[in-house]
Design a protein around this motif. Structure first.
Motif, short mmCIF file in Angstrom:
data_model
loop_
_atom_site.label_atom_id
_atom_site.label_comp_id
_atom_site.label_asym_id
_atom_site.label_seq_id
_atom_site.Cartn_x
_atom_site.Cartn_y
_atom_site.Cartn_z
N VAL A 180 0.86 -1.19 0.00
CA VAL A 180 0.00 0.00 0.00
C VAL A 180 0.89 1.24 0.00
CG1 VAL A 180 -1.70 1.34 1.32
CG2 VAL A 180 -1.84 -1.16 1.28
N ALA A 181 0.80 2.04 -1.04
CA ALA A 181 1.48 3.33 -1.07
C ALA A 181 0.41 4.38 -0.81
CB ALA A 181 2.14 3.57 -2.42
N ALA A 182 0.65 5.24 0.17
CA ALA A 182 -0.39 6.23 0.48
C ALA A 182 0.21 7.55 0.92
CB ALA A 182 -1.31 5.70 1.58
N VAL A 183 -0.50 8.62 0.54
CA VAL A 183 -0.20 9.96 1.05
C VAL A 183 -1.50 10.44 1.69
CG1 VAL A 183 0.45 12.33 0.49
CG2 VAL A 183 1.53 10.41 -0.72
N ILE A 184 -1.46 10.67 2.99
CA ILE A 184 -2.67 11.02 3.74
C ILE A 184 -2.52 12.43 4.32
CG2 ILE A 184 -4.24 10.33 5.61
CD1 ILE A 184 -4.04 8.22 3.38
N GLN A 185 -3.54 13.25 4.04
CA GLN A 185 -3.53 14.64 4.51
C GLN A 185 -4.12 14.73 5.93
OE1 GLN A 185 -1.88 16.76 2.84
NE2 GLN A 185 -1.72 15.66 0.88
N PRO A 186 -3.84 15.82 6.63
CA PRO A 186 -4.34 15.96 8.01
C PRO A 186 -5.87 15.81 8.11
CG PRO A 186 -2.73 17.68 7.54
CD PRO A 186 -2.98 16.96 6.25
N ASP A 187 -6.61 16.19 7.05
CA ASP A 187 -8.08 16.09 7.12
C ASP A 187 -8.59 14.70 6.75
OD1 ASP A 187 -7.65 15.96 4.41
OD2 ASP A 187 -8.84 17.75 3.89
N THR B 280 -8.19 13.09 3.92
CA THR B 280 -8.24 12.83 2.48
C THR B 280 -6.85 12.36 2.03
OG1 THR B 280 -7.60 15.08 1.89
CG2 THR B 280 -9.97 14.63 2.12
N GLY B 281 -6.76 11.91 0.79
CA GLY B 281 -5.44 11.48 0.32
C GLY B 281 -5.51 10.65 -0.93
N ARG B 282 -4.45 9.88 -1.13
CA ARG B 282 -4.32 9.03 -2.31
C ARG B 282 -3.76 7.68 -1.89
NH1 ARG B 282 -0.98 12.68 -6.64
NH2 ARG B 282 -2.30 14.55 -6.61
N VAL B 283 -4.14 6.65 -2.61
CA VAL B 283 -3.62 5.33 -2.29
C VAL B 283 -3.49 4.48 -3.56
CG1 VAL B 283 -5.94 4.45 -1.72
CG2 VAL B 283 -3.93 3.26 -0.84
N ALA B 284 -2.39 3.73 -3.65
CA ALA B 284 -2.21 2.75 -4.73
C ALA B 284 -1.75 1.44 -4.11
CB ALA B 284 -1.18 3.26 -5.74
N VAL C 165 -7.31 3.55 -8.06
CA VAL C 165 -8.61 3.94 -8.59
C VAL C 165 -8.95 5.27 -7.92
CG1 VAL C 165 -11.07 3.34 -8.73
CG2 VAL C 165 -9.32 1.54 -8.92
N GLU C 166 -8.94 6.35 -8.72
CA GLU C 166 -9.13 7.68 -8.13
C GLU C 166 -10.47 7.80 -7.37
OE1 GLU C 166 -7.24 7.13 -10.66
OE2 GLU C 166 -5.64 8.62 -10.77
N ALA C 167 -11.50 7.10 -7.87
CA ALA C 167 -12.80 7.15 -7.18
C ALA C 167 -12.70 6.52 -5.79
CB ALA C 167 -13.86 6.42 -8.01
N ALA C 168 -11.74 5.59 -5.62
CA ALA C 168 -11.54 4.98 -4.30
C ALA C 168 -10.79 5.93 -3.37
CB ALA C 168 -10.80 3.66 -4.43
N ASP C 169 -9.86 6.72 -3.95
CA ASP C 169 -9.15 7.72 -3.14
C ASP C 169 -10.15 8.60 -2.37
OD1 ASP C 169 -6.78 6.87 -4.27
OD2 ASP C 169 -6.37 8.73 -5.38
N ALA C 170 -11.21 8.96 -3.09
CA ALA C 170 -12.19 9.89 -2.51
C ALA C 170 -12.87 9.31 -1.28
CB ALA C 170 -13.24 10.25 -3.57
N LEU C 171 -12.80 7.98 -1.12
CA LEU C 171 -13.46 7.32 0.01
C LEU C 171 -12.54 7.17 1.23
CD1 LEU C 171 -15.29 4.58 -2.09
CD2 LEU C 171 -16.28 6.67 -1.14
N LEU C 172 -11.30 7.66 1.13
CA LEU C 172 -10.35 7.49 2.24
C LEU C 172 -10.90 7.99 3.59
CD1 LEU C 172 -6.93 8.16 0.50
CD2 LEU C 172 -7.46 6.19 1.95
N PRO C 173 -11.60 9.14 3.64
CA PRO C 173 -12.12 9.59 4.94
C PRO C 173 -13.12 8.60 5.55
CG PRO C 173 -12.13 11.40 3.36
CD PRO C 173 -11.82 10.15 2.58
N ALA D 19 -12.10 -0.13 4.53
CA ALA D 19 -13.00 -1.08 3.87
C ALA D 19 -13.73 -0.43 2.71
CB ALA D 19 -14.00 -1.64 4.89
N ALA D 20 -14.13 0.83 2.89
CA ALA D 20 -14.83 1.55 1.82
C ALA D 20 -13.90 1.73 0.62
CB ALA D 20 -15.30 2.91 2.33
N VAL D 21 -12.65 2.04 0.90
CA VAL D 21 -11.68 2.28 -0.18
C VAL D 21 -11.43 1.00 -0.98
CG1 VAL D 21 -9.29 2.89 -0.72
CG2 VAL D 21 -10.54 4.16 1.04
#
Lengths: 316, 212
Positions: free
Chosen positions: A244-251, A253-257, A268-276, A280-282
């Motif tokens: 799992v490569a991830a960059v997670i912001q203080p709020d 949100t973020g990105r994951v591959a 999957v960019e649509a999955a990134d949006a589910l990080l908050p 399991a959602a992601v």
């Protein structure tokens, strides 16, 4: 190993022309993967063009605040660069999670992107493999598939892209710069660089014969906390079962591959949006339509748990 | 029962013979090669490099790995061939100051390079401190992986000194230190089937001036 002729190229244009002119010619940089495969005659180039003198060995700042990484920068030097460690920690973490110290000293940035799958049936020349020998079939399907792909695979091939570095580069929205035998240059987003196998698993990337990677560019830093969580069978020097490569912001949100699951770094960019909403959602979104085998179905819950671990650490 | 003749075969001859047999067995079963096997090797190529401070000049089949050039052409047999695929680390040497797997590098690509092998680190009369520490701490049993372990160990301490990051670091921006966890992580490319790992780490820690 089959016999081949060898030349040491003096400039990028000449190198690209030499390989473009000969369908069984290849570039060689570090050679750590290519020579390994040549020894077992999975790779049988008749001509090698050594690109080590082309000068692509620097990491430079770009005008838009990012970095341009020369194709020949070694994995060790890329991971150790102070700017990369400070601003792109996910990349340093991914690189040092891969291979061994000896290999990282020799392996190049471009070569790392071009490394071939470690599917055991690709390596075993006694077995059917559509990637090694198009049309021969896939012995991995119905075979020993514990380490193989769960998504983005096809009826012709269920191999994975094995690398770590590229998974971090996918999260960072890196781009691959190339020059071809005619001198034409292009920039390929990391998202489009590796192919899904479809019915042509022998083609790993979108590169044409003789198209030479000159650099990988990183956009300006994302900030946030950087993670590379790699789950493998031993603590060091092993390929990922799941990473799992991830960059997670203080709020939150973020990105994951994800690595170790597909023919390419899986984001999957649509999955990134589910990080908050949590891991399991992601993964439910990122792995929608997954086709695991009974031997590698464990990778789906493992991906969720590896991401959950990252998200817990991000909050800590 | 083996015949006398078979018993008299040298180990090297036997290994070479077995490899040839394996190749013959594998060939008909395997996928037919896409290109016909070339009957003759490509012409040899000249290469010049320094090994342990000495200028060497060779004319080599381009297929020759750095490992085979060292062992078979320069008769520096301290560097060992284990897996020949970069998985075991027995072939580790230093090129221009950094450790690499000499089995996964073509000799002709090393024009002008400076190569250091186990023979260049110390001699039986004047051991390198890492060699002396391996002896003191029993950092080996059969000894086959040892030249690669020692070359790697010397290079690892240099990498730590230069601040090369590793997977064992919590803080990527901190300077690494030679802790046991760091040494084990950085030495993971060197396999020891006798299992001398803990003693190797102790030997390295002594040379690094740290506690294992």
């Amino acid at each position: 190993m089959r016999a081949f002729t060898y030349e040491r190229a003096r400039d990028a244009g000449a190198a690209a022309r030499a390989v473009a002119a000969n369908p069984s010619a290849k570039f060689i940089a570090g050679g750590t993967n290519l020579l390994d495969l040549m020894k077992i005659e999975v790779e049988v180039p008749t001509h090698l063009v050594d690109v080590q003198d082309l000068g692509f060995d620097k990491i430079e700042a770009t005008r838009d605040g990012g970095l341009r990484i020369g194709a020949l920068v070694t994995n060790t030097n890329l991971a150790a660069d102070a700017r990369v460690r400070r601003d792109y920690g996910v990349l340093t973490r991914a690189i040092v999670a891969g291979a061994s110290g000896q290999l990282r000293n020799k392996a190049s940035t471009a070569g790392n992107l071009l490394q071939r799958t470690r599917c055991p049936y690709f390596y075993d020349t006694n077995m059917a493999c559509n990637k090694r020998r198009p049309g021969s079939g896939c012995a991995a399907i119905g075979g020993y598939s514990r380490q193989l792909g769960v998504i983005g695979v096809s009826d012709a091939c269920i191999a994975t892209f094995p690398g770590d570095m590229a998974v971090a580069m996918r999260v960072l929205d890196a781009a691959v710069e190339t020059v071809d035998g005619t001198g034409a240059r292009r920039s390929i987003p990391m998202a489009d660089f590796h192919r899904l196998w479809g019915d042509r698993p022998d083609q790993d990337t979108v590169l044409k014969q003789g198209e030479l990677i000159t650099a990988v560019t990183l956009p300006k830093p994302l900030g946030g906390k950087h993670f590379y969580e790699k789950v493998r069978d031993r603590a060091s020097y092993a390929y990922a079962l799941v990473s799992v490569a991830a960059v997670i912001q203080p709020d939150g949100t973020g990105r994951v591959a994800f690595g170790g699951v597909a023919p390419k770094p899986w984001r999957v960019e649509a999955a990134d949006a589910l990080l908050p909403r949590g891991a399991a959602a992601v993964t439910a979104r990122a792995f929608q339509g997954a086709t695991p085998t009974k031997d590698n179905a464990f990778k789906l819950p493992l991906a969720t748990r590896a991401l959950a671990s990252v998200l817990a650490e991000a909050k800590a | 029962m083996p015949t006398t003749t078979e018993l008299e075969l040298s180990r090297r001859g036997l290994l070479a013979g077995s490899a040839a047999t394996a190749a013959i067995v594998a060939a008909p079963v395997g996928a037919a090669p896409a290109t016909p096997r070339q009957a003759t090797a490509a012409p040899t190529l000249p290469v010049r490099f320094k090994v342990n401070g000495e200028r060497r000049e060779l004319s080599l089949d381009p297929r020759t790995t750095l490992l085979d050039a060292l062992r078979e052409h320069l008769h520096l047999t301290g560097t060992k061939k284990g897996c020949d695929h970069g998985q075991c680390g027995a072939c580790t040497v230093m090129v221009d100051g950094v450790r690499i797997n000499s089995c996964l590098s073509l000799a002709v690509m090393h024009e002008g390079d400076e190569i250091t092998t186990i023979e260049g680190l110390g001699t039986p009369d004047k051991l390198h401190p890492m060699q002396a520490a391996f002896v003191k701490y029993d950092g080996y049993q059969c000894g086959y992986c040892t030249p690669g372990q020692i070359c790697s160990a010397v290079a690892v301490l240099d990498e730590i000194k230069r601040g090369v990051p590793s997977h064992a670091q919590d803080d990527l921006n901190a300077k690494p230190t030679a802790t046991n966890v760091e040494l084990r992580e950085r030495m993971s490319g060197n396999i020891c089937r006798c299992g001398a790992y803990s003693n190797i780490a102790e030997a390295m820690a002594e040379v690094a001036g740290a506690k294992a």
